[in-house]
Write a protein that holds these residues in place. Structure first.
Motif, short mmCIF file in Angstrom:
data_model
loop_
_atom_site.label_atom_id
_atom_site.label_comp_id
_atom_site.label_asym_id
_atom_site.label_seq_id
_atom_site.Cartn_x
_atom_site.Cartn_y
_atom_site.Cartn_z
N LEU A 13 0.83 -1.24 0.06
CA LEU A 13 -0.07 -0.12 -0.10
C LEU A 13 0.86 1.10 -0.02
CD1 LEU A 13 -3.00 0.82 0.22
CD2 LEU A 13 -2.79 0.86 2.63
N ARG A 14 1.89 1.17 0.70
CA ARG A 14 2.75 2.44 0.80
C ARG A 14 3.65 2.51 -0.39
NH1 ARG A 14 5.75 4.56 5.53
NH2 ARG A 14 4.85 2.54 7.00
N ALA A 15 3.85 1.52 -1.26
CA ALA A 15 4.49 1.52 -2.73
C ALA A 15 3.62 1.95 -3.59
CB ALA A 15 4.81 0.20 -2.86
N GLU A 16 2.23 1.59 -3.49
CA GLU A 16 1.21 1.93 -4.40
C GLU A 16 0.78 3.59 -4.32
OE1 GLU A 16 -3.08 0.37 -6.02
OE2 GLU A 16 -1.92 -0.67 -4.61
N TYR A 17 0.92 4.02 -3.02
CA TYR A 17 0.41 5.52 -2.83
C TYR A 17 1.52 6.11 -2.22
CZ TYR A 17 -4.01 3.40 -3.65
OH TYR A 17 -5.22 2.81 -4.25
N PRO A 18 2.78 6.31 -2.93
CA PRO A 18 3.83 6.96 -2.20
C PRO A 18 3.39 8.36 -1.91
CG PRO A 18 4.00 7.05 -4.82
CD PRO A 18 2.68 6.21 -4.34
N GLU A 19 2.32 9.11 -2.47
CA GLU A 19 2.05 10.49 -1.80
C GLU A 19 1.41 10.48 -0.64
OE1 GLU A 19 -1.64 8.77 -4.10
OE2 GLU A 19 0.54 8.51 -4.30
N ALA A 20 0.93 9.29 -0.24
CA ALA A 20 0.23 9.27 1.11
C ALA A 20 1.10 9.28 2.33
CB ALA A 20 -0.61 8.15 1.34
N GLU A 21 0.80 10.04 3.33
CA GLU A 21 1.39 10.12 4.60
C GLU A 21 1.26 9.07 5.69
OE1 GLU A 21 1.82 13.84 6.39
OE2 GLU A 21 1.32 14.92 4.51
N PHE A 22 1.95 8.28 5.90
CA PHE A 22 1.72 7.01 6.91
C PHE A 22 2.57 7.58 8.21
CE2 PHE A 22 1.10 5.02 3.12
CZ PHE A 22 0.42 3.99 3.24
N GLU A 23 1.91 7.56 9.48
CA GLU A 23 2.20 8.01 10.71
C GLU A 23 2.09 6.96 11.47
OE1 GLU A 23 1.95 11.17 14.16
OE2 GLU A 23 1.59 11.99 11.96
N VAL A 24 3.05 6.42 12.21
CA VAL A 24 2.90 5.49 13.33
C VAL A 24 3.16 6.08 14.63
CG1 VAL A 24 3.41 3.19 14.13
CG2 VAL A 24 3.36 3.53 11.62
N SER A 25 2.18 5.87 15.56
CA SER A 25 2.59 6.34 17.13
C SER A 25 2.46 5.19 17.93
CB SER A 25 1.37 7.34 17.42
OG SER A 25 1.41 8.43 16.46
N GLU A 26 3.55 4.98 18.70
CA GLU A 26 3.69 4.00 19.56
C GLU A 26 2.93 4.44 21.18
OE1 GLU A 26 7.47 2.47 20.49
OE2 GLU A 26 7.98 2.81 18.44
N PRO A 27 2.37 3.49 21.72
CA PRO A 27 1.68 3.80 22.92
C PRO A 27 2.67 4.54 23.97
CG PRO A 27 1.90 1.43 22.65
CD PRO A 27 2.55 1.91 21.29
N ALA A 28 2.41 5.42 24.73
CA ALA A 28 3.06 5.91 25.78
C ALA A 28 3.45 5.00 27.04
CB ALA A 28 2.24 7.15 26.34
N ALA A 29 2.41 3.96 27.19
CA ALA A 29 2.58 2.91 28.28
C ALA A 29 2.35 1.36 27.45
CB ALA A 29 1.37 3.16 29.13
N VAL A 84 -7.89 -2.01 5.19
CA VAL A 84 -7.38 -0.73 5.02
C VAL A 84 -7.02 -0.43 3.45
CG1 VAL A 84 -5.14 0.61 5.45
CG2 VAL A 84 -6.52 -0.68 7.45
N ALA A 85 -6.55 -1.61 2.68
CA ALA A 85 -6.32 -1.49 1.44
C ALA A 85 -7.43 -1.25 0.64
CB ALA A 85 -5.48 -2.63 0.84
N HIS A 86 -8.54 -1.81 0.97
CA HIS A 86 -9.88 -1.85 0.26
C HIS A 86 -10.16 -0.31 0.35
CE1 HIS A 86 -13.64 -2.52 -1.37
NE2 HIS A 86 -14.31 -1.92 -0.53
N LEU A 87 -10.27 0.08 1.61
CA LEU A 87 -10.77 1.73 1.92
C LEU A 87 -10.10 2.45 1.39
CD1 LEU A 87 -11.20 1.10 5.74
CD2 LEU A 87 -12.99 1.21 4.08
N VAL A 88 -8.86 2.58 1.13
CA VAL A 88 -7.66 3.52 0.58
C VAL A 88 -8.05 3.60 -0.88
CG1 VAL A 88 -5.35 4.07 -0.03
CG2 VAL A 88 -5.85 3.59 2.33
N ALA A 89 -8.16 2.23 -1.67
CA ALA A 89 -8.27 2.06 -2.90
C ALA A 89 -9.79 2.61 -3.44
CB ALA A 89 -8.25 0.48 -3.59
N THR A 90 -10.74 2.48 -2.51
CA THR A 90 -11.98 2.54 -2.98
C THR A 90 -12.47 4.01 -2.53
OG1 THR A 90 -13.13 1.60 -1.32
CG2 THR A 90 -12.76 0.57 -3.38
N ARG A 91 -11.61 4.57 -1.53
CA ARG A 91 -12.01 5.91 -0.81
C ARG A 91 -13.37 5.87 -0.20
NH1 ARG A 91 -7.45 6.56 -2.67
NH2 ARG A 91 -6.34 8.49 -3.01
#
Length: 173
Positions: A13-29, A84-91
């Motif tokens: 998905l990241r490769a197919e949509y290089p214009e998308a911003e992917f942000e991962v947040s780890e839990p504080a605890a 997630v891939a389906h939601l992104v592809a079909t909006r």
């Protein structure tokens, strides 16, 4: 299965949509949620929350509100990644208006069977029976009301008619 496994399934998905911003947040605890946010240039976003053992909660749409919560829950990484891939592809936006089972609602609220059962003063297997009864449409209203209250909510029942009339139905209180 870990959140890292889920992320690895999204690499195409990241490769197919290089214009998308992917942000991962780890839990504080350690007991917190991992969060993945995917923002596309056209304003469509997907947010995924993960916490063991609750699974993957997903919300998607053009105008996600902060703190809105997730709309769908998936138990495993492959199913969540495919969604997630389906939601992104079909909006396609997800919706809080889609009915969910009691078990899904419990998971959406971030609660495990054990803690809800304890709040209700019943066994975990007793709660499992209630969730199964609710899924089959045979749960008693007072039982359902107590379960919803144990999740911090209030049960509302309404009747909708073909002519468009909709009215809340008084039950109990």
């Amino acid at each position: 299965m870990t959140f890292q496994t889920f992320l690895s399934l999204l690499e195409p998905l990241r490769a197919e949509y290089p214009e998308a911003e992917f942000e991962v947040s780890e839990p504080a605890a350690p007991s917190g949620f991992w969060i993945l946010s995917i923002d596309l240039p056209d304003g469509f976003s997907v947010e995924v929350e993960w916490k063991r053992p609750l699974g993957f909660g997903i919300a998607a749409g053009p105008n996600l509100a902060f703190g809105e919560g997730v709309h769908e829950v998936f138990a495993n990484a492959p199913d969540a990644a495919a969604r997630v891939a389906h939601l992104v592809a079909t909006r396609t936006p997800t919706s809080a208006d889609v009915p969910v089972s009691i078990a899904q609602l419990r998971k959406l609220r971030g609660r495990m069977q054990k803690e809800v059962a304890e709040a209700l003063g019943i066994s975990k297997s007793g709660l499992s029976q209630i969730e199964t009864s609710a899924a089959m449409g045979t749960v008693q209203i007072d039982t359902l009301q107590k379960l919803i209250e144990s999740l911090g909510g209030r049960l509302k029942i309404s009747a909708t008619f073909p002519d468009g009339m909709e009215r809340r139905v008084s039950v109990g209180h």
